[in-house]
Design a protein around this motif. Structure first.
Motif, PDB file in Angstrom:
ATOM      1  N   VAL A   1       0.835  -1.195   0.000  1.00  0.00           N
ATOM      2  CA  VAL A   1       0.000   0.000   0.000  1.00  0.00           C
ATOM      3  C   VAL A   1       0.871   1.248   0.000  1.00  0.00           C
ATOM      4  CG1 VAL A   1      -1.687   1.301   1.363  1.00  0.00           C
ATOM      5  CG2 VAL A   1      -1.955  -1.172   1.069  1.00  0.00           C
TER       6      VAL A   1
ATOM      7  N   VAL B   1       2.401   1.864  -3.500  1.00  0.00           N
ATOM      8  CA  VAL B   1       1.357   2.314  -4.416  1.00  0.00           C
ATOM      9  C   VAL B   1       0.999   3.771  -4.109  1.00  0.00           C
ATOM     10  CG1 VAL B   1      -1.069   1.997  -5.065  1.00  0.00           C
ATOM     11  CG2 VAL B   1       0.453   0.017  -4.910  1.00  0.00           C
TER      12      VAL B   1
ATOM     13  N   GLN C   1      -4.062  -2.088  -8.449  1.00  0.00           N
ATOM     14  CA  GLN C   1      -3.790  -0.738  -7.953  1.00  0.00           C
ATOM     15  C   GLN C   1      -3.326   0.229  -9.037  1.00  0.00           C
ATOM     16  OE1 GLN C   1      -4.314   0.246  -4.630  1.00  0.00           O
ATOM     17  NE2 GLN C   1      -5.358  -1.715  -4.633  1.00  0.00           N
TER      18      GLN C   1
END
Length: 145
Positions: free
Chosen positions: A30, A33, A69
């Protein structure tokens, strides 16, 4: 090829506009990204060609995460590399020793750079734009002294 700082720091100068294509190396996390998204947000007005290269992608779950993503920006994924690890441990070997799948990622990167159009007028316009912006900022800082 240049290894720039990640995230917003790349935008402190116009350097990010000086390349045919920018590869954002992105681990399947995460946080990584988030850096990619921040880069796209800052670069949005500059027509910067961006591709994502997944890094340390261990399996299809990691690749699926990245693709979900970053979508079509995902060019390819580099897996965990014994060759790279050995180099990082002080035992570099020739590039020919890189795992074939990881070597194919380098080939894909070269191929997309070779097919990315160069817009010399945009490069020049943006160089002037950043130079003028920085010159004005420097004169304003000097005026505060």
């Amino acid at each position: 090829m240049v290894d720039m700082t990640a995230g917003a720091d790349a935008f402190a100068s116009g350097l990010f506009t000086r390349f045919d294509r920018t590869f954002i190396v992105c681990e399947p996390t995460v946080r990584a990204v988030g850096v990619y998204r921040q880069y796209l947000e800052y670069a949005a007005d500059y027509k910067v060609a961006v591709s994502v290269v997944g890094n340390k992608v261990a399996d299809t779950v990691d690749e699926t995460f990245l693709r979900g993503q970053v979508g079509a920006d995902l060019l390819a994924c580099v897996g965990v590399s014994g060759h790279v690890r050995a180099a990082e441990q002080g035992h570099p070997g020739p590039i020919s020793g890189l795992e074939p799948a990881n070597g194919a990622v380098l080939d894909a990167m070269c191929s997309i750079v070779d097919t990315t159009p160069r817009d010399w007028a945009r490069f020049t316009r943006q160089a002037v734009q950043f130079h003028l912006r920085n010159a004005v900022a420097w004169t304003e800082e000097d005026g505060d002294a």
